[in-house]
Design a protein around this motif. Structure first.
Motif, PDB file in Angstrom:
ATOM      1  N   LEU A 109       9.563   1.214   3.905  1.00 43.34           N
ATOM      2  CA  LEU A 109       9.588   0.082   2.983  1.00 43.34           C
ATOM      3  C   LEU A 109      10.054   0.512   1.591  1.00 43.34           C
ATOM      4  O   LEU A 109      10.891  -0.162   0.956  1.00 43.34           O
ATOM      5  CB  LEU A 109       8.193  -0.549   2.918  1.00 43.34           C
ATOM      6  CG  LEU A 109       8.039  -1.758   1.987  1.00 43.34           C
ATOM      7  CD1 LEU A 109       8.932  -2.903   2.457  1.00 43.34           C
ATOM      8  CD2 LEU A 109       6.580  -2.210   1.930  1.00 43.34           C
ATOM      9  N   LEU A 155       1.371   6.706  10.899  1.00 38.46           N
ATOM     10  CA  LEU A 155       2.183   5.501  11.115  1.00 38.46           C
ATOM     11  C   LEU A 155       2.281   4.678   9.827  1.00 38.46           C
ATOM     12  O   LEU A 155       3.351   4.155   9.480  1.00 38.46           O
ATOM     13  CB  LEU A 155       1.581   4.666  12.251  1.00 38.46           C
ATOM     14  CG  LEU A 155       1.612   5.306  13.643  1.00 38.46           C
ATOM     15  CD1 LEU A 155       0.900   4.421  14.656  1.00 38.46           C
ATOM     16  CD2 LEU A 155       3.051   5.581  14.083  1.00 38.46           C
ATOM     17  N   PHE A 172       5.612   3.764   7.714  1.00 37.70           N
ATOM     18  CA  PHE A 172       5.945   2.378   7.386  1.00 37.70           C
ATOM     19  C   PHE A 172       6.175   2.206   5.883  1.00 37.70           C
ATOM     20  O   PHE A 172       7.148   1.577   5.450  1.00 37.70           O
ATOM     21  CB  PHE A 172       4.833   1.451   7.872  1.00 37.70           C
ATOM     22  CG  PHE A 172       5.002   0.018   7.428  1.00 37.70           C
ATOM     23  CD1 PHE A 172       5.927  -0.811   8.037  1.00 37.70           C
ATOM     24  CD2 PHE A 172       4.238  -0.481   6.370  1.00 37.70           C
ATOM     25  CE1 PHE A 172       6.097  -2.121   7.614  1.00 37.70           C
ATOM     26  CE2 PHE A 172       4.403  -1.775   5.950  1.00 37.70           C
ATOM     27  CZ  PHE A 172       5.333  -2.608   6.572  1.00 37.70           C
TER      28      PHE A 172
END
Length: 540
Positions: free
Chosen positions: A180, A172, A176
């Protein structure tokens, strides 16, 4: 046929590169972190189960000694609250067979019993991991004697759950970070690609509408600014060229109106061209004089730098020695004034003073030798009297006088010169030249004592005499071949070489002897110098 690579855009390439590097770095970082974390968790489990096993063994000493397995069974039930422990066996030593036998056991809730491990005691004295558990056997020692063993089996369910949970969290986190980084890369690519698109649109507009007065605007990226600047220069030059072309067209149109006006204008143009040519020639003469002056200043600068480099070292060491001696003298004076001077202080001062004075003497002597060598470069050798000398004898005498200096390289020296060859010249400068060539070969050309050769070949014609000097060493570096006779040119800077030897040779040959010396740059092996001396009356 030409091979075309797959085309791509800066936007796509930048995004792909950033995403790829980020993914690789994250994968490597997470893999290493997970590996070290799992390793640390396993080490903690090993420590914990080792401590529990030792506690069980310590508590079981009395029950095994008195064969009280019921008490031990009740005590082992307390480990029901320890999730790590799955099975415990206690073995006692049979007094008749002296072999371990089953004494007591404990099985955690919903955990099936395991077979007796009396046959695996030696293999389980150190913790051993299996797929889902860890096993360890610890001896029960009482007053130095082993009276039994404790077998402990622990479960790795929590470790596996921890690993699975960490993997999910890492995945995860990776997703992420990638999302980003993707948005950051898109931001960066817009910042870089948009100015390029603006330049591209500007060029298309100029090409389509011929607006050469248009200029690219500056932005906050240096490389794009450099490209925009070059583009603006090109546009400005193009605009000037077009304006000049339009102007020329107008002039041609006006010239065609009248032949007289055309001739007058051509005459004026020719006069202007001649004046410009004269101005150009004058500027060329000025540039030529300036180049000569620059060469002189460069040579002077090189000479000054060489003198400073060579002389500063011994003078600096002499200053250092004198400063140290002054400090030591001040220290001994202070001790004398304070009446604390001892014989040990005085002895140390005398020893230090001798060392510093020796240092000052050696370096001042070195500076004096350097100054003497510098003076030799400029000394005019015309004061020596010209005499008739036998060249073969002179060469033999030079080799004999240098024997002690060149013998450590053990060169084989061959002199090809007739005993009847004589010449009217100055023997001193010629002898110095030959000695310097021999010294250069020994210092610079030869690296060991094997197969070193030096040859003198003497050739004579009607007006001159030539001395060919050969050695089979490493030769002269290509970078300094054209400057070998310049002052302070050396490959031994900092190793004792001053760079004045070949310059002194050149001055002696050209000024004192009135001849010439050249270095054969086409020599295949070693070094080859050619000394040419003019023949005077009386030469044979």
């Amino acid at each position: 046929m030409p091979i075309f690579s797959t085309q791509t855009s800066i936007r796509k390439a930048l995004t792909n590169a950033v995403m790829l590097v980020t993914a690789l770095c994250l994968s490597l970082s997470i893999s290493i972190s997970t590996y070290l974390d799992v390793k640390e968790q396993k080490a903690l489990i090993v420590d914990k189960i080792s401590i529990l096993s030792k506690i069980i063994a310590y508590n079981a000493q009395i029950t095994v000694l008195f064969d009280d397995n019921e008490t031990e069974s009740e005590r082992l039930k307390s480990f029901e609250s320890v999730p790590l422990i799955k099975n415990i066996h206690i073995y006692s030593i049979d007094e008749l067979s002296n072999e371990p036998v089953f004494f007591s056991s404990f099985n955690a809730n919903r955990t099936p019993p395991v077979p007796i491990k009396v046959g695996s005691i030696d293999n389980l004295l150190e913790p051993r991991f299996k797929d889902k558990d860890i096993e360890l056997i610890t001896p029960i020692v009482y007053e130095g004697d082993t009276i039994g063993y404790v077998y402990v089996r622990g479960g790795l369910d929590r470790l596996n759950q921890y690993i699975n949970r960490k993997i999910i969290i890492d995945i995860l986190l990776t997703l992420f970070v990638l999302v980003l980084v993707y948005f950051v890369a898109r931001r960066i690519q817009k910042r870089i690609a948009n100015p390029i698109d603006e330049l591209s649109n500007l060029l298309q507009d100029v090409s389509k509408n011929h607006k050469y007065e248009t200029r690219a605007q500056k932005n906050n990226i240096d490389e794009i600014n450099q490209l925009a600047g070059s583009l603006n220069i090109m546009l400005a030059r193009t605009q000037k060229q077009i304006e000049r072309h339009e102007k020329d067209k107008q002039e041609i149109k006006q010239l065609n109106q009248s032949l007289e006006e055309k001739v007058n204008q051509r005459t004026i143009a020719l006069r202007e061209a001649n004046q410009e040519l004269l101005n150009t020639l004058e500027r060329m003469h000025q540039y030529q004089n300036q180049i000569v002056e620059n060469e002189k200043m460069a040579s002077l600068g090189q000479m000054v730098a060489g003198v400073a480099h060579e002389v500063n070292t011994p003078i600096g060491l002499g200053i250092t020695g004198s400063t140290l001696l002054r400090d030591k003298l001040a220290e001994i004076h202070t001790q004398f004034e304070q009446k604390t001077l001892t014989s040990a202080h005085l002895k140390r001062f005398i020893n230090d003073g001798i060392e510093n004075l020796d240092l000052i003497y050696r370096n001042l002597n070195r500076a004096a030798e350097l100054v003497s060598s510098f003076k030799k470069v400029a000394v005019n050798q015309d004061v020596e009297v010209t005499t008739k000398i036998n060249l073969n004898n002179l060469l033999s005498d030079v080799v004999m006088s240098m024997r002690s200096e060149i013998q450590y390289r053990n060169p084989k020296i061959t002199i090809n010169c007739s005993n009847e060859v004589s010449i009217e010249t100055k023997s001193g400068p010629l002898q110095q030249v030959l000695q310097q060539l021999l010294s250069n070969s020994v210092i610079h050309a030869f690296s060991d004592e094997q197969n070193n050769e030096i040859t003198f070949n003497v050739e004579r014609n009607e007006s001159s005499l030539s001395i060919h000097y050969f050695d089979n060493g490493i030769g002269v570096e290509k970078s300094i071949r054209k400057r070998i006779f310049d002052p302070f040119v050396t490959t031994k800077r900092g190793e004792g070489g001053s760079g004045l030897g070949m310059h002194l040779v050149y001055n002696l040959v050209t000024q004192a002897l009135g001849g010439s010396i050249v270095y054969d740059e086409l020599a295949d092996e070693g070094a080859h110098f050619i000394i040419t001396l003019p023949l005077q009356e009386g030469a044979a």
